[in-house]
Design a protein around this motif. Structure first.
Motif, PDB file in Angstrom:
ATOM      1  N   CYS A 238      -5.648   0.237  -3.185  1.00  0.00           N
ATOM      2  CA  CYS A 238      -4.554  -0.366  -2.420  1.00  0.00           C
ATOM      3  C   CYS A 238      -3.754  -1.347  -3.272  1.00  0.00           C
ATOM      4  CB  CYS A 238      -5.098  -1.083  -1.184  1.00  0.00           C
ATOM      5  SG  CYS A 238      -5.658   0.036   0.117  1.00  0.00           S
ATOM      6  N   GLN A 239      -4.456  -2.098  -4.129  1.00  0.00           N
ATOM      7  CA  GLN A 239      -3.762  -3.042  -5.015  1.00  0.00           C
ATOM      8  C   GLN A 239      -2.756  -2.303  -5.898  1.00  0.00           C
ATOM      9  OE1 GLN A 239      -4.140  -6.471  -5.233  1.00  0.00           O
ATOM     10  NE2 GLN A 239      -2.447  -6.452  -6.695  1.00  0.00           N
ATOM     11  N   CYS A 240      -3.171  -1.155  -6.418  1.00  0.00           N
ATOM     12  CA  CYS A 240      -2.275  -0.349  -7.251  1.00  0.00           C
ATOM     13  C   CYS A 240      -1.086   0.157  -6.443  1.00  0.00           C
ATOM     14  CB  CYS A 240      -3.040   0.830  -7.850  1.00  0.00           C
ATOM     15  SG  CYS A 240      -4.342   0.367  -9.024  1.00  0.00           S
ATOM     16  N   LYS A 241      -1.367   0.634  -5.234  1.00  0.00           N
ATOM     17  CA  LYS A 241      -0.293   1.134  -4.381  1.00  0.00           C
ATOM     18  C   LYS A 241       0.661   0.008  -3.991  1.00  0.00           C
ATOM     19  CE  LYS A 241      -1.492   5.398  -4.373  1.00  0.00           C
ATOM     20  NZ  LYS A 241      -0.596   6.412  -4.981  1.00  0.00           N
ATOM     21  N   LEU A 242       0.132  -1.201  -3.814  1.00  0.00           N
ATOM     22  CA  LEU A 242       0.971  -2.348  -3.492  1.00  0.00           C
ATOM     23  C   LEU A 242       1.943  -2.637  -4.632  1.00  0.00           C
ATOM     24  CD1 LEU A 242       1.518  -4.698  -1.483  1.00  0.00           C
ATOM     25  CD2 LEU A 242      -0.176  -6.022  -2.764  1.00  0.00           C
ATOM     26  N   LEU A 243       1.446  -2.609  -5.858  1.00  0.00           N
ATOM     27  CA  LEU A 243       2.303  -2.852  -7.012  1.00  0.00           C
ATOM     28  C   LEU A 243       3.346  -1.760  -7.191  1.00  0.00           C
ATOM     29  CD1 LEU A 243      -0.352  -4.167  -9.576  1.00  0.00           C
ATOM     30  CD2 LEU A 243       1.381  -5.487  -8.352  1.00  0.00           C
ATOM     31  N   ASN A 244       3.023  -0.562  -6.706  1.00  0.00           N
ATOM     32  CA  ASN A 244       3.983   0.542  -6.756  1.00  0.00           C
ATOM     33  C   ASN A 244       4.912   0.555  -5.538  1.00  0.00           C
ATOM     34  OD1 ASN A 244       3.236   1.615  -9.221  1.00  0.00           O
ATOM     35  ND2 ASN A 244       1.693   2.975  -8.335  1.00  0.00           N
ATOM     36  N   GLU A 245       4.788  -0.501  -4.707  1.00  0.00           N
ATOM     37  CA  GLU A 245       5.633  -0.684  -3.525  1.00  0.00           C
ATOM     38  C   GLU A 245       5.465   0.436  -2.496  1.00  0.00           C
ATOM     39  OE1 GLU A 245       9.638  -1.317  -4.850  1.00  0.00           O
ATOM     40  OE2 GLU A 245       9.152  -3.198  -5.853  1.00  0.00           O
ATOM     41  N   GLU A 246       4.269   0.996  -2.439  1.00  0.00           N
ATOM     42  CA  GLU A 246       3.955   2.010  -1.436  1.00  0.00           C
ATOM     43  C   GLU A 246       3.301   1.301  -0.248  1.00  0.00           C
ATOM     44  OE1 GLU A 246       2.183   5.641  -3.074  1.00  0.00           O
ATOM     45  OE2 GLU A 246       2.684   4.883  -5.071  1.00  0.00           O
ATOM     46  N   TYR A 247       4.116   0.510   0.439  1.00  0.00           N
ATOM     47  CA  TYR A 247       3.608  -0.430   1.432  1.00  0.00           C
ATOM     48  C   TYR A 247       2.971   0.241   2.644  1.00  0.00           C
ATOM     49  CZ  TYR A 247       6.541  -3.530  -1.383  1.00  0.00           C
ATOM     50  OH  TYR A 247       7.109  -4.206  -2.419  1.00  0.00           O
ATOM     51  N   TYR A 248       3.548   1.321   3.121  1.00  0.00           N
ATOM     52  CA  TYR A 248       2.997   1.969   4.311  1.00  0.00           C
ATOM     53  C   TYR A 248       1.601   2.513   4.044  1.00  0.00           C
ATOM     54  CZ  TYR A 248       7.464   1.617   6.743  1.00  0.00           C
ATOM     55  OH  TYR A 248       8.580   1.138   7.375  1.00  0.00           O
ATOM     56  N   GLU A 249       1.400   3.050   2.856  1.00  0.00           N
ATOM     57  CA  GLU A 249       0.072   3.568   2.521  1.00  0.00           C
ATOM     58  C   GLU A 249      -0.936   2.411   2.445  1.00  0.00           C
ATOM     59  OE1 GLU A 249      -2.178   6.517  -0.655  1.00  0.00           O
ATOM     60  OE2 GLU A 249      -0.021   6.127  -0.868  1.00  0.00           O
ATOM     61  N   VAL A 250      -0.508   1.278   1.869  1.00  0.00           N
ATOM     62  CA  VAL A 250      -1.388   0.105   1.784  1.00  0.00           C
ATOM     63  C   VAL A 250      -1.768  -0.380   3.182  1.00  0.00           C
ATOM     64  CG1 VAL A 250      -1.551  -2.315   1.071  1.00  0.00           C
ATOM     65  CG2 VAL A 250      -0.483  -0.635  -0.451  1.00  0.00           C
ATOM     66  N   LEU A 251      -0.776  -0.469   4.069  1.00  0.00           N
ATOM     67  CA  LEU A 251      -1.055  -0.912   5.436  1.00  0.00           C
ATOM     68  C   LEU A 251      -2.014   0.037   6.141  1.00  0.00           C
ATOM     69  CD1 LEU A 251       2.525  -2.046   6.552  1.00  0.00           C
ATOM     70  CD2 LEU A 251       0.532  -3.509   6.263  1.00  0.00           C
ATOM     71  N   ASP A 252      -1.794   1.319   5.943  1.00  0.00           N
ATOM     72  CA  ASP A 252      -2.641   2.324   6.588  1.00  0.00           C
ATOM     73  C   ASP A 252      -4.086   2.192   6.114  1.00  0.00           C
ATOM     74  OD1 ASP A 252      -3.330   4.523   8.129  1.00  0.00           O
ATOM     75  OD2 ASP A 252      -2.861   5.944   6.532  1.00  0.00           O
ATOM     76  N   HIS A 253      -4.262   2.091   4.790  1.00  0.00           N
ATOM     77  CA  HIS A 253      -5.610   2.020   4.229  1.00  0.00           C
ATOM     78  C   HIS A 253      -6.316   0.727   4.615  1.00  0.00           C
ATOM     79  CE1 HIS A 253      -4.192   5.467   2.345  1.00  0.00           C
ATOM     80  NE2 HIS A 253      -4.217   5.129   1.071  1.00  0.00           N
ATOM     81  N   CYS A 254      -5.609  -0.396   4.494  1.00  0.00           N
ATOM     82  CA  CYS A 254      -6.226  -1.683   4.819  1.00  0.00           C
ATOM     83  C   CYS A 254      -6.548  -1.788   6.310  1.00  0.00           C
ATOM     84  CB  CYS A 254      -5.314  -2.829   4.391  1.00  0.00           C
ATOM     85  SG  CYS A 254      -5.252  -3.050   2.591  1.00  0.00           S
ATOM     86  N   SER A 255      -5.701  -1.190   7.140  1.00  0.00           N
ATOM     87  CA  SER A 255      -5.982  -1.188   8.578  1.00  0.00           C
ATOM     88  C   SER A 255      -7.257  -0.419   8.875  1.00  0.00           C
ATOM     89  CB  SER A 255      -4.806  -0.570   9.347  1.00  0.00           C
ATOM     90  OG  SER A 255      -3.654  -1.376   9.238  1.00  0.00           O
ATOM     91  N   SER A 256      -7.463   0.679   8.162  1.00  0.00           N
ATOM     92  CA  SER A 256      -8.684   1.464   8.393  1.00  0.00           C
ATOM     93  C   SER A 256      -9.921   0.648   8.017  1.00  0.00           C
ATOM     94  CB  SER A 256      -8.642   2.770   7.587  1.00  0.00           C
ATOM     95  OG  SER A 256      -8.792   2.540   6.206  1.00  0.00           O
TER      96      SER A 256
END
Length: 280
Positions: A238-256
């Motif tokens: 998720c940290q990597c996806k956050l830096l790549n500005e893939e915010y929806y994927e980060v929210l989805d994963h962290c919510s799970s």
């Protein structure tokens, strides 16, 4: 080669050579790794394209003898040499499982595979998932099975022992031993600023653990232990996806993760959730 083509035709597969290959015909012993691009087309006047590996930026890799879910691919690949391009028209009996295989490949390309089974959903959603593959064109193909055309370009053929085995092709024991090494490789890549490459390593490690976890009883000690190993890797991903500005994927994963641990004490460092750039 003529004998191979005749055998294909007798089994309901028609091969059309588009470009000659180079070198001798490989023997394709078990463990041989083949790398190829593919396009899947409907057998219709417009030959509508269902899938194209080139649009995903990465060719398909397959290990001979690993019982891939679409056996016809091994069958047709056995007739090809490196550099060869060919089209194969396959009868319906060979491609009935293609919608499911395509769904898996599409999900992997979209980065969804590491989280398979972690989302919480109600019974209605599960029923919908059971009847729908999540892709309208695959739903249509599943409801109306038909012949398919596979346009294959054989890029590389590697015999056993000449390549590093991909995580998905490892045995269970090999996966257990490989996860810490893949995790460390991901951390090193992250420190070097190679975020995309690091995410791919975390993805591989998560996929290994999820594969092992699927073989355990949910809630059992072994299942929980694997789940605890997955969590820090998923947070790094998720940290990597956050830096790549893939915010929806980060929210989805962290919510799970938050849903899974709701009401329980978090057992990882708090900085992992606030994104300060450190990796676990």
């Amino acid at each position: 080669m003529a004998d191979q083509v005749a055998e294909l035709r007798a089994d309901g597969i028609q091969k059309r050579l588009v470009q000659e290959g180079r070198g001798p015909q490989p023997d394709y012993q078990d463990g041989t790794k083949v790398t190829f691009h593919y396009r899947t087309l409907l057998c219709s006047p417009d030959q509508r394209v269902l899938d194209d590996s080139r649009t995903r930026g990465k060719p398909m890799e397959l290990i001979i003898g690993k019982k891939f879910k679409l056996p016809v691919w091994e069958t047709i690949l056995h007739t090809m040499r490196e550099g060869e391009m060919a089209e194969f028209l396959c009868d319906t009996k060979h491609v009935v499982l293609y919608p499911m295989v395509s769904k898996s490949l599409r999900n992997i390309a979209a980065g969804k595979d590491p989280l398979e089974g972690q989302r919480h959903c109600c019974g209605i959603a599960q029923m919908h998932e059971h009847h729908s593959l999540g892709y309208p064109d695959l739903d249509e193909l599943q409801q109306n099975p038909q012949p398919l055309i596979f346009a294959i370009e054989m890029l590389k053929v590697e015999v056993p022992g000449t390549y590093r085995q991909d995580p998905w092709a490892m045995s269970d024991d090999e996966k257990v031993k490989a996860v810490p090494l893949i995790h460390q490789e991901g951390n090193e890549l992250y420190k070097e600023g190679k975020v995309q490459e690091a995410a791919a390593k975390y993805y591989d490690a998560i996929a290994c653990l999820k594969n092992l976890q699927m073989k355990e009883q949910p809630g059992s000690p072994d299942w929980i232990q694997l789940d605890q190993q997955i969590t820090p890797l998923l947070l790094n991903y998720c940290q990597c996806k956050l830096l790549n500005e893939e915010y929806y994927e980060v929210l989805d994963h962290c919510s799970s993760i938050l849903n899974k641990y709701e009401g329980k004490a978090f057992c990882w460092p708090h900085h992992a959730l606030v994104g300060n750039g450190k990796q676990l």
